[in-house]
Scaffold this motif. Structure first.
Motif, PDB file in Angstrom:
ATOM      1  N   LEU A  11       4.330   3.280   8.647  1.00 38.05           N
ATOM      2  CA  LEU A  11       4.595   3.734   7.278  1.00 38.05           C
ATOM      3  C   LEU A  11       3.574   4.765   6.795  1.00 38.05           C
ATOM      4  O   LEU A  11       3.690   5.271   5.699  1.00 38.05           O
ATOM      5  CB  LEU A  11       4.655   2.545   6.314  1.00 38.05           C
ATOM      6  CG  LEU A  11       5.983   1.791   6.324  1.00 38.05           C
ATOM      7  CD1 LEU A  11       5.977   0.725   5.263  1.00 38.05           C
ATOM      8  CD2 LEU A  11       7.158   2.717   6.108  1.00 38.05           C
ATOM      9  N   ARG A  12       2.578   5.078   7.628  1.00 37.99           N
ATOM     10  CA  ARG A  12       1.655   6.155   7.271  1.00 37.99           C
ATOM     11  C   ARG A  12       2.381   7.487   7.386  1.00 37.99           C
ATOM     12  O   ARG A  12       3.243   7.658   8.241  1.00 37.99           O
ATOM     13  CB  ARG A  12       0.444   6.135   8.198  1.00 37.99           C
ATOM     14  CG  ARG A  12      -0.460   4.975   7.909  1.00 37.99           C
ATOM     15  CD  ARG A  12      -1.733   5.162   8.657  1.00 37.99           C
ATOM     16  NE  ARG A  12      -2.722   4.197   8.212  1.00 37.99           N
ATOM     17  CZ  ARG A  12      -4.024   4.426   8.251  1.00 37.99           C
ATOM     18  NH1 ARG A  12      -4.488   5.559   8.717  1.00 37.99           N
ATOM     19  NH2 ARG A  12      -4.867   3.516   7.829  1.00 37.99           N
ATOM     20  N   LYS A  13       2.002   8.415   6.523  1.00 37.29           N
ATOM     21  CA  LYS A  13       2.741   9.678   6.453  1.00 37.29           C
ATOM     22  C   LYS A  13       2.554  10.533   7.702  1.00 37.29           C
ATOM     23  O   LYS A  13       3.405  11.357   8.025  1.00 37.29           O
ATOM     24  CB  LYS A  13       2.308  10.455   5.214  1.00 37.29           C
ATOM     25  CG  LYS A  13       2.788   9.842   3.916  1.00 37.29           C
ATOM     26  CD  LYS A  13       4.264  10.094   3.699  1.00 37.29           C
ATOM     27  CE  LYS A  13       4.736   9.381   2.448  1.00 37.29           C
ATOM     28  NZ  LYS A  13       6.192   9.442   2.299  1.00 37.29           N
ATOM     29  N   ALA A  59       0.841  -1.193   0.000  1.00 38.12           N
ATOM     30  CA  ALA A  59       0.000   0.000   0.000  1.00 38.12           C
ATOM     31  C   ALA A  59       0.878   1.245   0.000  1.00 38.12           C
ATOM     32  O   ALA A  59       2.012   1.212   0.469  1.00 38.12           O
ATOM     33  CB  ALA A  59      -0.910   0.006   1.217  1.00 38.12           C
ATOM     34  N   VAL A  60       0.351   2.318  -0.554  1.00 34.96           N
ATOM     35  CA  VAL A  60       1.025   3.616  -0.534  1.00 34.96           C
ATOM     36  C   VAL A  60       0.058   4.622   0.064  1.00 34.96           C
ATOM     37  O   VAL A  60      -1.090   4.709  -0.353  1.00 34.96           O
ATOM     38  CB  VAL A  60       1.440   4.047  -1.964  1.00 34.96           C
ATOM     39  CG1 VAL A  60       2.131   5.391  -1.937  1.00 34.96           C
ATOM     40  CG2 VAL A  60       2.336   3.016  -2.594  1.00 34.96           C
ATOM     41  N   ASP A  61       0.542   5.377   1.045  1.00 35.34           N
ATOM     42  CA  ASP A  61      -0.298   6.374   1.704  1.00 35.34           C
ATOM     43  C   ASP A  61      -0.325   7.636   0.836  1.00 35.34           C
ATOM     44  O   ASP A  61       0.679   8.326   0.714  1.00 35.34           O
ATOM     45  CB  ASP A  61       0.277   6.675   3.093  1.00 35.34           C
ATOM     46  CG  ASP A  61      -0.643   7.564   3.887  1.00 35.34           C
ATOM     47  OD1 ASP A  61      -1.689   7.944   3.356  1.00 35.34           O
ATOM     48  OD2 ASP A  61      -0.303   7.867   5.047  1.00 35.34           O
ATOM     49  N   ARG A  62      -1.489   7.925   0.217  1.00 37.47           N
ATOM     50  CA  ARG A  62      -1.604   9.110  -0.650  1.00 37.47           C
ATOM     51  C   ARG A  62      -2.202  10.303   0.096  1.00 37.47           C
ATOM     52  O   ARG A  62      -2.750  11.211  -0.521  1.00 37.47           O
ATOM     53  CB  ARG A  62      -2.457   8.779  -1.867  1.00 37.47           C
ATOM     54  CG  ARG A  62      -1.832   7.749  -2.788  1.00 37.47           C
ATOM     55  CD  ARG A  62      -0.663   8.301  -3.551  1.00 37.47           C
ATOM     56  NE  ARG A  62      -0.183   7.355  -4.542  1.00 37.47           N
ATOM     57  CZ  ARG A  62       0.927   7.529  -5.239  1.00 37.47           C
ATOM     58  NH1 ARG A  62       1.667   8.597  -5.050  1.00 37.47           N
ATOM     59  NH2 ARG A  62       1.320   6.629  -6.110  1.00 37.47           N
ATOM     60  N   LEU A  63      -2.165  10.305   1.376  1.00 40.51           N
ATOM     61  CA  LEU A  63      -2.622  11.380   2.257  1.00 40.51           C
ATOM     62  C   LEU A  63      -4.138  11.569   2.274  1.00 40.51           C
ATOM     63  O   LEU A  63      -4.739  11.564   3.342  1.00 40.51           O
ATOM     64  CB  LEU A  63      -1.911  12.696   1.935  1.00 40.51           C
ATOM     65  CG  LEU A  63      -0.431  12.701   2.331  1.00 40.51           C
ATOM     66  CD1 LEU A  63       0.234  13.969   1.892  1.00 40.51           C
ATOM     67  CD2 LEU A  63      -0.234  12.487   3.828  1.00 40.51           C
ATOM     68  N   TYR A  70       2.364   9.466  10.787  1.00 42.82           N
ATOM     69  CA  TYR A  70       2.791   8.761  12.008  1.00 42.82           C
ATOM     70  C   TYR A  70       3.828   9.596  12.759  1.00 42.82           C
ATOM     71  O   TYR A  70       4.793  10.076  12.174  1.00 42.82           O
ATOM     72  CB  TYR A  70       3.371   7.406  11.621  1.00 42.82           C
ATOM     73  CG  TYR A  70       3.854   6.579  12.791  1.00 42.82           C
ATOM     74  CD1 TYR A  70       2.959   5.892  13.592  1.00 42.82           C
ATOM     75  CD2 TYR A  70       5.210   6.504  13.099  1.00 42.82           C
ATOM     76  CE1 TYR A  70       3.395   5.144  14.659  1.00 42.82           C
ATOM     77  CE2 TYR A  70       5.650   5.762  14.162  1.00 42.82           C
ATOM     78  CZ  TYR A  70       4.739   5.080  14.946  1.00 42.82           C
ATOM     79  OH  TYR A  70       5.173   4.337  16.005  1.00 42.82           O
ATOM     80  N   MET A  89       0.901  -0.444   7.568  1.00 43.52           N
ATOM     81  CA  MET A  89       0.061   0.567   6.917  1.00 43.52           C
ATOM     82  C   MET A  89      -1.351   0.636   7.494  1.00 43.52           C
ATOM     83  O   MET A  89      -2.070   1.595   7.258  1.00 43.52           O
ATOM     84  CB  MET A  89      -0.062   0.251   5.425  1.00 43.52           C
ATOM     85  CG  MET A  89       1.065   0.804   4.605  1.00 43.52           C
ATOM     86  SD  MET A  89       0.965   2.585   4.532  1.00 43.52           S
ATOM     87  CE  MET A  89       2.176   2.915   3.292  1.00 43.52           C
TER      88      MET A  89
END
Lengths: 370, 140
Positions: B134-136, B54-58, B138, B110
């Motif tokens: 890994l969340r932006k 997963a990628v955190d896209r905000l 955090y 995530m």
């Protein structure tokens, strides 16, 4: 240790902790094994004892600082882990690597593969009770590490790969030293084979122990020597030729049954093939530049770089947003998948075989825990 | 190489597919087709699962899985956007047995809940850990 008695029949379930500090787990890893008599009925893998959060660290560093962290991921095959990241970044940039750089990468990778398989071989033979072979393997690995030191200046954490090439050219007379060291290893490989393949102890500990059919291995996502031991001829060096592998001539050894014996056989044959590749590469390496000046950082985009590590597919997914730091780096560790799938394949084996099976999976806790 | 692109379009008619490098493709699919896309790709020969991540896209969470074929080169990254505050997505364990390990890791780092995963626990961090590093957003 806890015990649980079942009413009616005298069946005792025992829970045994193998690890986190255990010589046969090759690092801090905990296996909570449930046994019924001698038979393993369940395993729970507990990881994370050396989780350093490298994926998060990558988001806080720029593209030139990152490879320094990545070669610490797997301390026995650092070159591959630098290469995977560099390759992903080069894919986003669409950067060209000079020809000599590509050949130097092949030499670095194959020497690392020999060193990595040799240290695995030493540890594995000690696991199955052949203590003599342990120092033999380390002795040979040392010669290869000397070569890597000549190339990169470091014995373990190399820092050799750069976006757009490699850091240093070969030192003078490298091919003479390399030939000498490789001959030394090759001579001893024959000795190893004589010692293990005719050894009743070794055969009893490995033949038909934990066979994994090809369909199961594919379903679990296995790669590298583990998948090839199950009889699937899949190698990224041939299927997805990168660096200079398309110009090289080598074979891909495969096993038949996917048991522990096959996993040993495939890795030992791979050492021979790697020796073969290094010889060819040293002869055919072209002259010229070995690195280029590249962009400081890649444009926005997404890249997936993969290389055939000594354990399987080492993959990096790099998401770039056009700033000097990557937005996200996903590290795909082959050993993580192999170790986590122990509960799926081990049920029904004997507790005494656990160490041989675990050893044949080649766990490297640095890359598993990241 | 466009041959592979056409084939991918055939397998995933609802996807927006673009090339990321040579024979590597990115397919953006709607959220409700996540499980269906995985099943169709596996039936079409994309049998090896490389990763689920997963990628955190905000403002949203982008969940992806990466798979490839056995006999040919090239791979496809399938991604979809889900709600970041309530990240739920069906599990792929029924398609690939090996998806389990990746899902546990993605849940741990995530905070994405894979519905239907038989054993979704933390794996790299201790069980009492709070938050998903890994969340932006955090804080550490």
């Amino acid at each position: 240790m806890t015990e649980e008695k079942q009413v009616g029949r005298e069946v005792r379930k025992l829970v045994i902790n193998v690890g986190p500090q255990h010589p046969s787990t090759h690092g801090p890893m905990d296996l909570i094994v449930t046994v019924e008599g001698e038979t393993i009925v369940d395993v729970d893998v507990v990881l994370g004892y050396i989780h350093r959060g490298i994926e998060k660290l990558c988001e806080l560093r720029n593209y030139f600082q990152i490879p320094t962290y990545l070669n610490r991921l797997c301390y026995v095959s650092g070159m591959f882990w630098e290469y995977g990241f560099v390759k992903a970044v080069e894919e986003i940039m669409d950067a060209k690597v000079p020809e000599r750089g590509e050949w130097l990468r092949v030499i670095a990778c194959e020497l690392t593969r020999i060193a990595s398989h040799l240290i695995w071989f030493s540890a594995f033979t000690a696991d199955v009770g052949l203590m003599t072979l342990f120092p033999w393997g380390l002795r040979d690995r040392d010669r290869i590490i000397d070569l890597l030191e000549m190339m990169s200046g470091q014995r373990m954490t190399f820092g050799y790969f750069r976006v757009g090439g490699v850091r240093y050219d070969l030192p003078t007379n490298f091919d003479v030293y390399a030939e000498k060291a490789i001959n030394y290893v090759e001579k001893h490989l024959e000795e190893y084979e004589k010692v293990i393949y005719n050894n009743p102890v070794f055969l009893a500990r490995t033949v038909d122990i934990c066979p994994v059919p090809a369909s199961k291995a594919i379903d679990l996502g296995w790669t590298g020597p583990m998948l090839r031991a199950s009889g699937v001829k899949r190698d990224l060096r041939r299927d997805e030729p990168y660096a200079a592998y398309e110009f090289l001539d080598f074979e891909i050894p495969v096993g038949k049954k996917g048991d522990t014996y096959d996993r040993v056989y495939v890795r030992l044959e791979e050492i021979k093939q790697s020796i073969n590749i290094v010889r060819q590469a040293l002869k055919r390496i072209p002259s010229g530049p070995y690195q280029t000046r590249s962009l400081l950082y890649p444009p926005p985009g997404i890249g997936y770089g993969w290389v055939e590590d000594s354990r399987g597919e080492c993959g990096y997914m790099v998401v770039s947003d056009g700033t000097p730091k990557p937005y996200r780096v996903k590290i795909r560790s082959p050993a993580y998948i192999h170790v986590m799938s122990i509960p799926n394949v081990i049920k029904g084996s004997k507790i005494a075989d656990l160490y041989a099976i675990l050893g044949s999976f080649d766990p490297c806790l640095g890359e598993i825990d990241r | 190489m466009s041959e592979q692109l056409n084939k991918l379009k055939e397998i995933l008619p609802y996807a927006e597919i673009y090339k990321i490098y040579k024979n590597k493709y990115y397919a953006k699919i709607p959220k409700d087709k996540w499980h269906d896309a995985a099943r169709r790709l596996k039936e079409a020969g994309y049998v090896l699962l490389s990763a689920v991540t997963a990628v955190d896209r905000l403002n949203s969470m982008e969940v992806m899985f990466i798979c490839r074929r056995l006999e040919a080169n090239g791979l496809v990254i399938v991604g979809t956007l889900i709600d970041r505050n309530d990240p739920r997505i069906p599990s792929l364990v029924s398609v690939w047995e090996g998806a389990h390990f990746h899902e546990r890791e993605t849940f741990d780092l995530m905070g994405v809940y894979f519905e239907g995963n038989p054993d979704l626990r933390r794996i790299l961090l201790p069980p009492h850990w709070v938050g998903h590093p890994l969340r932006k957003d955090y804080k550490w």
